[in-house]
Scaffold this active site. Structure first.
Site, PDB file in Angstrom:
ATOM      1  N   GLY A  34       3.173  -2.997 -97.048  1.00  0.00           N
ATOM      2  CA  GLY A  34       4.036  -4.074 -97.539  1.00  0.00           C
ATOM      3  C   GLY A  34       3.913  -5.382 -96.784  1.00  0.00           C
ATOM      4  O   GLY A  34       4.299  -6.444 -97.283  1.00  0.00           O
ATOM      5  N   ARG A  35       3.385  -5.323 -95.562  1.00  0.00           N
ATOM      6  CA  ARG A  35       3.149  -6.578 -94.824  1.00  0.00           C
ATOM      7  C   ARG A  35       2.089  -7.408 -95.535  1.00  0.00           C
ATOM      8  O   ARG A  35       1.279  -6.873 -96.271  1.00  0.00           O
ATOM      9  CB  ARG A  35       2.565  -6.248 -93.445  1.00  0.00           C
ATOM     10  CG  ARG A  35       3.535  -6.189 -92.336  1.00  0.00           C
ATOM     11  CD  ARG A  35       2.733  -5.915 -91.060  1.00  0.00           C
ATOM     12  NE  ARG A  35       3.480  -5.097 -90.124  1.00  0.00           N
ATOM     13  CZ  ARG A  35       4.340  -5.588 -89.249  1.00  0.00           C
ATOM     14  NH1 ARG A  35       4.519  -6.878 -89.149  1.00  0.00           N
ATOM     15  NH2 ARG A  35       4.996  -4.782 -88.443  1.00  0.00           N
ATOM     16  N   THR A  41       2.223  -2.804 -86.758  1.00  0.00           N
ATOM     17  CA  THR A  41       2.852  -3.421 -85.587  1.00  0.00           C
ATOM     18  C   THR A  41       1.801  -3.789 -84.552  1.00  0.00           C
ATOM     19  O   THR A  41       1.812  -4.886 -83.994  1.00  0.00           O
ATOM     20  CB  THR A  41       3.873  -2.433 -84.964  1.00  0.00           C
ATOM     21  OG1 THR A  41       4.868  -2.146 -85.938  1.00  0.00           O
ATOM     22  CG2 THR A  41       4.514  -3.018 -83.717  1.00  0.00           C
ATOM     23  N   GLU A 199      17.176  -2.202 -65.482  1.00  0.00           N
ATOM     24  CA  GLU A 199      16.697  -0.866 -65.867  1.00  0.00           C
ATOM     25  C   GLU A 199      17.733   0.203 -65.549  1.00  0.00           C
ATOM     26  O   GLU A 199      18.301   0.223 -64.466  1.00  0.00           O
ATOM     27  CB  GLU A 199      15.362  -0.578 -65.152  1.00  0.00           C
ATOM     28  CG  GLU A 199      14.899   0.866 -65.182  1.00  0.00           C
ATOM     29  CD  GLU A 199      14.709   1.449 -66.589  1.00  0.00           C
ATOM     30  OE1 GLU A 199      14.134   0.778 -67.451  1.00  0.00           O
ATOM     31  OE2 GLU A 199      15.163   2.593 -66.803  1.00  0.00           O
ATOM     32  N   VAL A 233      23.043  -1.402 -69.290  1.00  0.00           N
ATOM     33  CA  VAL A 233      23.518  -2.615 -69.956  1.00  0.00           C
ATOM     34  C   VAL A 233      24.634  -2.237 -70.930  1.00  0.00           C
ATOM     35  O   VAL A 233      24.519  -1.284 -71.696  1.00  0.00           O
ATOM     36  CB  VAL A 233      22.358  -3.326 -70.675  1.00  0.00           C
ATOM     37  CG1 VAL A 233      22.886  -4.414 -71.609  1.00  0.00           C
ATOM     38  CG2 VAL A 233      21.421  -3.946 -69.648  1.00  0.00           C
ATOM     39  N   ALA A 266      14.118  -4.193 -74.649  1.00  0.00           N
ATOM     40  CA  ALA A 266      12.915  -3.341 -74.637  1.00  0.00           C
ATOM     41  C   ALA A 266      13.305  -1.950 -74.171  1.00  0.00           C
ATOM     42  O   ALA A 266      12.872  -1.465 -73.139  1.00  0.00           O
ATOM     43  CB  ALA A 266      11.853  -3.955 -73.721  1.00  0.00           C
ATOM     44  N   ASP A 309       3.663   7.185 -84.684  1.00  0.00           N
ATOM     45  CA  ASP A 309       5.002   6.980 -84.109  1.00  0.00           C
ATOM     46  C   ASP A 309       6.093   7.676 -84.928  1.00  0.00           C
ATOM     47  O   ASP A 309       7.194   7.880 -84.421  1.00  0.00           O
ATOM     48  CB  ASP A 309       5.346   5.478 -84.062  1.00  0.00           C
ATOM     49  CG  ASP A 309       4.633   4.746 -82.932  1.00  0.00           C
ATOM     50  OD1 ASP A 309       3.756   5.356 -82.294  1.00  0.00           O
ATOM     51  OD2 ASP A 309       4.953   3.564 -82.707  1.00  0.00           O
ATOM     52  N   ALA A 317      -0.730   3.538 -79.938  1.00  0.00           N
ATOM     53  CA  ALA A 317      -1.646   3.284 -81.053  1.00  0.00           C
ATOM     54  C   ALA A 317      -2.792   4.296 -81.059  1.00  0.00           C
ATOM     55  O   ALA A 317      -3.161   4.826 -82.115  1.00  0.00           O
ATOM     56  CB  ALA A 317      -2.200   1.858 -80.942  1.00  0.00           C
ATOM     57  N   HIS A 441     -23.234   0.173 -57.852  1.00  0.00           N
ATOM     58  CA  HIS A 441     -22.610  -0.632 -56.804  1.00  0.00           C
ATOM     59  C   HIS A 441     -22.971  -2.096 -57.010  1.00  0.00           C
ATOM     60  O   HIS A 441     -24.137  -2.386 -57.261  1.00  0.00           O
ATOM     61  CB  HIS A 441     -23.105  -0.162 -55.431  1.00  0.00           C
ATOM     62  CG  HIS A 441     -22.543  -0.980 -54.300  1.00  0.00           C
ATOM     63  ND1 HIS A 441     -21.230  -0.860 -53.916  1.00  0.00           N
ATOM     64  CD2 HIS A 441     -23.116  -1.925 -53.520  1.00  0.00           C
ATOM     65  CE1 HIS A 441     -21.012  -1.702 -52.908  1.00  0.00           C
ATOM     66  NE2 HIS A 441     -22.138  -2.363 -52.654  1.00  0.00           N
TER      67      HIS A 441
END
Ligand code: NAI
Length: 462
Positions: A34-35, A41, A199, A233, A266, A309, A317, A441
């Site tokens: 639909g995007r 994401t 946090e 929070v 977040a 997800d 991902a 190296h």
């Protein structure tokens, strides 16, 4: 309406990869998205744009902090935010158009719109009903907010809004020291914002190796991020010029608050299943609201599958991509499989953090005898040459068999280095196998070899 072997709902990394592999394996495939653009994401408002901003802001950091030491004299760099956003958009467009090209190349139909599943074998988009032998739900996830905190994507933002702020804020409060909070917190800190991370737990990045957590937090503090740890929070309220975030310290229940122009929430993500009609279909969910699947990604309704997800497991991902590949193979009659023991996790802060396999805490809990091979980037010539000697590689191996059980890296290029260990683990390698492999190296990779050597007779440069 057209009839397909497979209709996949969602064109994120899980869905689009599944579609490409289905098509490659000879299945007539369509994807409903639909995007306006493909990629979900990750490509539109997640992994890819955040990496563009991390890259740009890291260059700024280098110019400000390391150029002079290397004998590079330039005028003080300034941030042209509009141009930085344009660069980010160009990166997004290049990637999303790339997926469109791959769909055409593989003859995958893009059905534009939002899908519902009225019954097994049927996908409705607008007024059209499409039929398919198999339906794959790959609808991904959406930000999970906190009770009492409303995300408006302007002053109180999720990662989506944080990637498109109209200007660099003077101050930013980040709620949650997970991957999103630390990556985007670092971006805005480097661009000039005062950043405070609040946090709930006592350590950053839940689930990571404890030593890595401590080192990462120390390094981010050194970069100027402020941390309030062990704080839940409670509310976010609008005040003049910004927002007031009130939290309660878990140790003594005292309340305190901090104000900032912008607040980034977040605190995790949750499956995005809106509008699919799963209730009416009777699709089983887990207690955490994910679609319940068996080992072959099948739901309890025949012919309907789910990946990424939307189901159990890390919201990454590449985990979704691997499930997409495996499911496509299963649908084509092959034996698709994902090795969940070898899924790397990367945090794209500076320095990067990467890990795979078991942590020390997990091994201790399982009562497993293990040894630790650790090597500091201070002993790595290449790292020192690029001001990146802070950090380490830690390899965990079985005490008796020497088989590699996990690896945890914080330092330059960690997100690339980890794959050497992933391949080794996929092949069931011992630490000695890595230690005996010649490494060029001077490379950062030598630190991985040294950590493997440290599991045996000892590293050379420590
Ligand atoms: P997260 O689960 O990684 O971290 C959320 C943090 O918020 C936790 O540390 C949690 O303790 C804290 N928290 C929760 N409620 C709180 C409260 N009331 N007060 C204070 N702190 C609180 O979630 P995040 O960072 O939002 O990421 C979401 C998903 O996206 C994750 O699964 C992550 O793995 C994935 N992701 C992965 C990336 C990568 O691989 N580089 C980049 C961005 C996202």
């Amino acid at each position: 309406m057209a009839t397909y072997d497979v209709i996949i709902i969602g064109a994120g990394p899980g869905g689009y990869v599944c579609a490409i592999r289905c098509a490659q394996l000879g299945l007539k495939t369509a994807v409903v998205e639909g995007r306006e653009t493909l990629g979900g994401t990750c490509l539109n408002v997640g992994c890819i744009p955040s990496k563009a901003l991390l890259h740009a802001s890291h260059q700024l950091h280098e110019a400000r902090h390391n150029f002079a030491a290397m004998g590079l004299r330039v005028a003080a760099p300034k941030v042209d935010w509009a141009q930085m956003l344009a660069y980010k958009q160009e990166v997004i467009d290049g990637n999303t158009k790339g997926i469109e090209f791959l769909f055409k190349k593989n003859k995958i139909d893009w059905i534009k719109g939002w899908a519902a599943i009225p019954a097994a074998g049927k996908v409705q988009v607008g007024d059209d009903i499409h039929e398919a032998g198999h339906i794959v739900i790959a609808t991904g996830s959406e930000p999970a907010s906190l009770p009492g905190v409303e995300i408006d994507e302007t002053g109180v933002v999720s990662s989506t809004g944080a990637l498109a702020l109209p200007k660099v804020p003077k101050s930013l409060v980040v709620i949650g020291a997970g991957v999103i909070g630390l990556e985007l917190g670092s971006v805005y800190k480097r661009l000039g914002a005062e950043v405070t991370v609040i946090e709930y737990l006592d350590a950053v990045t839940p689930g990571m190796d404890a030593e890595v957590q401590k080192t990462l937090q120390r390094m981010l503090k050194k970069q100027g991020l402020a941390f309030v740890m062990g704080a839940a929070v409670q509310t976010v309220a609008k005040v003049k010029g910004g927002h007031k975030v009130t939290y309660k310290l878990r140790k003594n229940e005292t309340e305190a608050s901090v104000e900032a122009e912008v607040v980034l929430v977040a605190t995790g993500r949750k499956p995005y299943l809106t509008g699919l009609g799963l209730d009416a279909l009777g699709i089983e969910l887990t207690k955490r609201g994910q679609i319940a699947t068996d080992g072959h990604y099948a739901t309890n309704i025949k012919g309907i599958y789910a990946i990424g997800d939307a189901i159990v497991g890390p919201m990454l991902a590449h985990k979704a991509e691997d499930e997409g590949l495996a499911l496509a193979e299963i649908l084509a009659g092959q034996a698709g499989h994902v090795n969940y023991g070898v899924i790397p996790g990367v945090i794209y802060t500076h320095p990067e953090v990467a890990s795979v396999g078991a942590t020390e805490d997990a091994l201790k809990e399982a009562g497993r005898a293990y040894k630790v091979g650790k090597f500091s980037f201070m002993g790595n010539a290449r790292a020192k040459a690029v001001f990146a000697g802070d950090g380490f590689v830690k390899i965990l191996a079985d005490t008796e068999t020497d088989r590699i059980l996990g690896a945890h890296i914080i330092g330059p290029g960690a997100g690339e280095l980890i794959h050497e260990v992933c391949v080794a683990m996929e092949f069931g390698a011992a630490a000695e196998d890595l230690a005996r492999t010649c490494h060029a190296h001077p490379t950062f990779s030598e630190a991985v070899r040294e950590a493997a050597l440290a599991c045996g007779d000892g590293p050379i440069h420590a």
